[in-house]
Motif scaffolding. Structure first.
Motif, mmCIF file in Angstrom:
data_model
loop_
_atom_site.group_PDB
_atom_site.id
_atom_site.type_symbol
_atom_site.label_atom_id
_atom_site.label_comp_id
_atom_site.label_asym_id
_atom_site.label_seq_id
_atom_site.Cartn_x
_atom_site.Cartn_y
_atom_site.Cartn_z
ATOM 1 N N THR A 149 0.831 -1.202 0.000
ATOM 2 C CA THR A 149 0.000 0.000 0.000
ATOM 3 C C THR A 149 0.864 1.249 0.000
ATOM 4 O O THR A 149 0.583 2.216 -0.727
ATOM 5 N N GLU B 60 -8.072 1.168 3.706
ATOM 6 C CA GLU B 60 -8.427 0.108 4.663
ATOM 7 C C GLU B 60 -7.624 -1.124 4.278
ATOM 8 O O GLU B 60 -7.923 -1.781 3.279
ATOM 9 N N ASP C 293 -5.164 -3.195 2.488
ATOM 10 C CA ASP C 293 -4.546 -3.041 1.172
ATOM 11 C C ASP C 293 -5.489 -2.408 0.166
ATOM 12 O O ASP C 293 -5.163 -2.331 -1.019
ATOM 13 N N GLN C 294 -6.657 -1.960 0.618
ATOM 14 C CA GLN C 294 -7.657 -1.387 -0.288
ATOM 15 C C GLN C 294 -7.639 0.134 -0.180
ATOM 16 O O GLN C 294 -7.892 0.700 0.887
ATOM 17 N N CYS C 295 -7.323 0.812 -1.281
ATOM 18 C CA CYS C 295 -7.300 2.269 -1.335
ATOM 19 C C CYS C 295 -8.398 2.745 -2.275
ATOM 20 O O CYS C 295 -8.630 2.140 -3.325
ATOM 21 N N THR C 296 -9.065 3.836 -1.905
ATOM 22 C CA THR C 296 -10.120 4.407 -2.739
ATOM 23 C C THR C 296 -9.858 5.893 -2.906
ATOM 24 O O THR C 296 -9.648 6.611 -1.928
ATOM 25 N N LEU D 20 -9.762 0.250 -11.667
ATOM 26 C CA LEU D 20 -9.172 -0.489 -10.559
ATOM 27 C C LEU D 20 -7.729 -0.786 -10.923
ATOM 28 O O LEU D 20 -7.442 -1.211 -12.046
ATOM 29 N N HIS E 59 -4.145 -2.739 -9.575
ATOM 30 C CA HIS E 59 -3.518 -3.674 -8.642
ATOM 31 C C HIS E 59 -2.002 -3.522 -8.712
ATOM 32 O O HIS E 59 -1.427 -3.371 -9.789
ATOM 33 N N CYS F 211 -4.510 -2.518 -3.804
ATOM 34 C CA CYS F 211 -5.493 -2.243 -4.846
ATOM 35 C C CYS F 211 -5.976 -0.801 -4.699
ATOM 36 O O CYS F 211 -6.303 -0.365 -3.595
ATOM 37 N N THR G 24 -8.887 1.749 -6.030
ATOM 38 C CA THR G 24 -10.139 1.957 -6.743
ATOM 39 C C THR G 24 -10.313 3.438 -6.974
ATOM 40 O O THR G 24 -10.353 4.221 -6.026
#
Length: 295
Positions: free
Chosen positions: A191, A237, A239-242, A278, A280, A285, A287
């Motif tokens: 991340t 949150e 490994d999830q980025c928005t 999206l 990766h 990841c 978004t």
């Protein structure tokens, strides 16, 4: 790496980043025999763990702006992209050249008697006539802000000038800064790599003008601007980025900057979605949800 190959790689990198070749050269990854291969990012993403962490923190500040920002309102690092500047990442430093070095530094670092605290923990380590060497106390990573287009720092500054009001490295991290940093989400290495890639690419563009990030505040091409509010929201949150934004750059330009075969983040793969795209990179990841353009 032979000097001729390093010069060739520096010229190629500069054609994408708006650096001068002299500014780009120290950022080229030091391979023993060969120049960096296409797809390596030409050194933009090769850095120490401390630098990667600093750049990830800068991304959280630069890409949170406006009423939906997830950072405190008095930390407005997004404003540095209102200035004409060039970002030059190196293995153990992050160099910013600009015609307004003091203004940019003031957004990055707190000053006496002002509520703005800049990036928590970032301080002036040494001052020069037209620039500053900065150090982020929590990570130990350094930054350089200078008015010299080749990234040089020359001549000491007047110790009695207004510049002396910038917080220096002998001022410890405040309780407020500790609170801000401790409230940030946990960032994995993947991340941090992804967020750091956002930080070092606001000035990038394609040499053939097929895409251009435009410092997130303008579109240098003939296309209409996507908006003028410049609201941004970057959330993380695990490994999830928005990322949400309502102005320039155009969505396809940002994806191109991260996946370009020459200057893109190594291993980054993008896919279109119904409301954006999206991306990766390793386990991380991103978004992207750009707001629809409304003429």
């Amino acid at each position: 790496m032979p000097a001729s190959l390093r010069r060739q790689a520096a010229r190629l990198r500069a054609s994408y980043t708006r650096e001068t070749p002299s500014l780009a050269a120290p950022g080229i990854a030091r391979h023993r025999h060969n120049a960096p291969a296409p797809g390596s990012g030409l050194g933009l993403d090769v850095c120490t763990a401390a630098q990667r962490r600093l750049r990830a923190l800068l991304a959280l500040g630069m890409f949170n702006h406006g009423p939906t920002s997830l950072w405190p309102r008095h930390i407005s690092l997004a404003d540095i992209t209102r200035y004409t500047l060039v970002i030059s990442p190196r293995h153990d430093d992050l160099v910013i050249t600009t015609r307004a070095p003091y203004n940019v530094t003031c957004w990055l670092i707190g000053r006496d008697r002002l509520p703005h605290i800049g990036l928590p923990g970032l301080r002036v380590e040494s001052s020069y006539e037209e620039g500053w060497r900065l150090r982020h106390l929590p990570t130990g990573a350094t930054m350089t802000v200078t008015g010299d287009p080749d990234g040089r720092l020359q001549g000491p500054t007047d110790p009695d000038s207004n510049y002396s009001r910038l917080w220096t490295s002998d001022i410890p991290v405040s309780d407020e800064e500790h609170t801000t940093l401790n409230a940030l989400p946990h960032l994995t290495a993947d991340t941090e790599t992804l967020l750091a890639a956002l930080t070092v690419r606001p000035c990038t563009h394609a040499p053939d003008a097929s895409w251009d990030i435009g410092l997130w505040f303008n579109d240098p091409t003939d296309r209409p601007q996507r908006g003028h509010a410049h609201h941004r929201r970057l959330s993380v949150e695990g490994d999830q980025c928005t990322l949400h934004w309502d102005s320039d750059p155009h969505p396809e330009d940002l994806q191109a900057a991260l996946t370009d075969p020459v200057i893109g983040l190594a291993g980054a793969i993008g896919h279109p979605t119904r409301s954006g795209w999206l991306l990766h990179c390793g386990r991380a990841c991103l978004t992207a949800h750009p707001a629809a353009y409304k003429p």
